[in-house]
Design an enzyme around this catalytic site. Structure first.
Site, PDB file in Angstrom:
ATOM      1  N   ASP A 204       0.865  -1.190   0.000  1.00  0.00           N
ATOM      2  CA  ASP A 204       0.000   0.000   0.000  1.00  0.00           C
ATOM      3  C   ASP A 204       0.893   1.229   0.000  1.00  0.00           C
ATOM      4  O   ASP A 204       0.812   2.081   0.882  1.00  0.00           O
ATOM      5  CB  ASP A 204      -0.911  -0.018   1.231  1.00  0.00           C
ATOM      6  CG  ASP A 204      -2.060   0.979   1.114  1.00  0.00           C
ATOM      7  OD1 ASP A 204      -2.469   1.298  -0.016  1.00  0.00           O
ATOM      8  OD2 ASP A 204      -2.544   1.439   2.167  1.00  0.00           O
ATOM      9  N   ASP A 221       4.258   2.012   7.883  1.00  0.00           N
ATOM     10  CA  ASP A 221       3.129   1.092   8.003  1.00  0.00           C
ATOM     11  C   ASP A 221       3.220   0.003   6.944  1.00  0.00           C
ATOM     12  O   ASP A 221       3.145   0.278   5.753  1.00  0.00           O
ATOM     13  CB  ASP A 221       1.808   1.866   7.832  1.00  0.00           C
ATOM     14  CG  ASP A 221       0.585   1.010   8.131  1.00  0.00           C
ATOM     15  OD1 ASP A 221       0.755  -0.156   8.546  1.00  0.00           O
ATOM     16  OD2 ASP A 221      -0.534   1.500   7.955  1.00  0.00           O
TER      17      ASP A 221
END
Length: 317
Positions: A204, A221
């Site tokens: 992502d 992340d």
């Protein structure tokens, strides 16, 4: 397919609960608590007595298995060991995933920074080099418990969430189902023609998951780490036109070869992301945070535009 049964899985995450969870892991919170922007999970900055703050991440129940989270953490550790700027979870007595009163959490060091200026050619080259180095580590071995970026998971599963929800207007049900099947068939052909190699990815890789400091960029992340084609981690950073895109790919090529055919997967991956986003909203709309953040998803007009986007993509492709 997994369905989220509890519509309010984080209802018990009061400030005291969060502080108690961190204290149970051996730290001494000083009472300062800041909720950070996150919808899928719940993430807090927790002040620690006589030390830097920590980031406490509570994982959404029912989304990832323990095995999948452990793979994410192990991948982060590999990247850190390769001296790559990735924020990995803290390990306490060798463990990184913890349970506190049925809530799973991990702790991370806080790393600050600012949003990168992606249009700069030097920045684009730097990011290209960094992602290539991440992919060199990702190619060493495969995931076994984490998701695969493919038509089944990104299109069919997402569409099932939409069709199972009350958000999609009844008059659009048949049209949406037909469009999804047609798009999926086209995507199968496109991916079949390229047959890209897959590897472990960030998954992502959008600007919101990047922070920039004077020392350069770092990723904060890896929650969506997955197996897929290398271009998945590049196309969302192609934001500044032809020169910026060329600089990003030039930087990548310094450390790793990108299969040329993968560039043809940018538009397929873009529509897959759009479908997945709609499915994600539909699957989570019982969570009180989602109607507040995505009120447009309750309006028929948004779903009509989504269907039109699918039709327009089919006409272009």
């Amino acid at each position: 397919r997994t369905r989220v049964i509890n519509p309010t899985p984080f209802a018990e995450l009061s400030p005291d609960f969060v502080l108690d969870a961190v204290a149970a892991l051996g730290f001494e919170p000083d009472g300062r608590l800041l909720a950070l922007n996150s919808f899928e999970n719940r993430v807090y900055q927790v002040g620690i007595e006589d030390a830097d703050p920590l980031i406490a991440k509570f994982y959404r129940p029912g989304r990832w298995s323990d095995a999948a989270i452990h793979e994410e953490h192990a991948f982060s550790d590999e990247l850190v060991e390769a001296e790559l700027p990735v924020v990995a979870p803290l390990r306490i007595d060798g463990e990184s995933l913890f349970d506190f009163d049925a809530q799973r959490l991990a702790l991370f060091p806080r790393r600050g920074g600012r949003a990168p200026e992606l249009e700069g050619l030097d920045v684009a080259q730097w990011l290209g080099r960094l992602i290539a180095r991440i992919h060199n580590v990702g190619a060493r071995r495969g995931f076994s418990a984490r998701a695969q970026i493919d038509v089944d998971t990104r299109v069919h599963d997402a569409a099932d969430h939409v069709l199972d929800s009350q958000l999609l207007p009844a008059h659009l049900g048949a049209r949406y189902a037909h469009l999804i099947e047609t798009v999926a068939e086209r995507l199968d052909l496109q991916f079949g023609a390229i047959a890209p190699r897959t590897l472990r990815l960030h998954g992502d890789c959008h600007p919101g998951n990047l922070l920039w400091t004077d020392a350069g960029p770092h990723f904060v992340d890896l929650d969506d780490a997955a197996s897929g084609p290398a271009i998945q981690d590049l196309w969302m950073l192609m934001t500044g036109g032809a020169a910026q895109r060329a600089a990003l790919l030039e930087g990548y090529a310094e450390f790793r070869e990108l299969e040329f055919g993968e560039l043809q997967l940018i538009e397929p991956l873009r529509i897959m992301r759009q479908i997945r986003h709609a499915g994600w909203i539909a699957a989570r709309y019982d969570d009180p945070a989602f109607p507040r953040a995505f009120p447009f998803a309750a309006e028929p007009r948004w779903w009509e535009e989504h269907c039109n986007d699918l039709m327009n993509w089919l006409e272009r492709e």
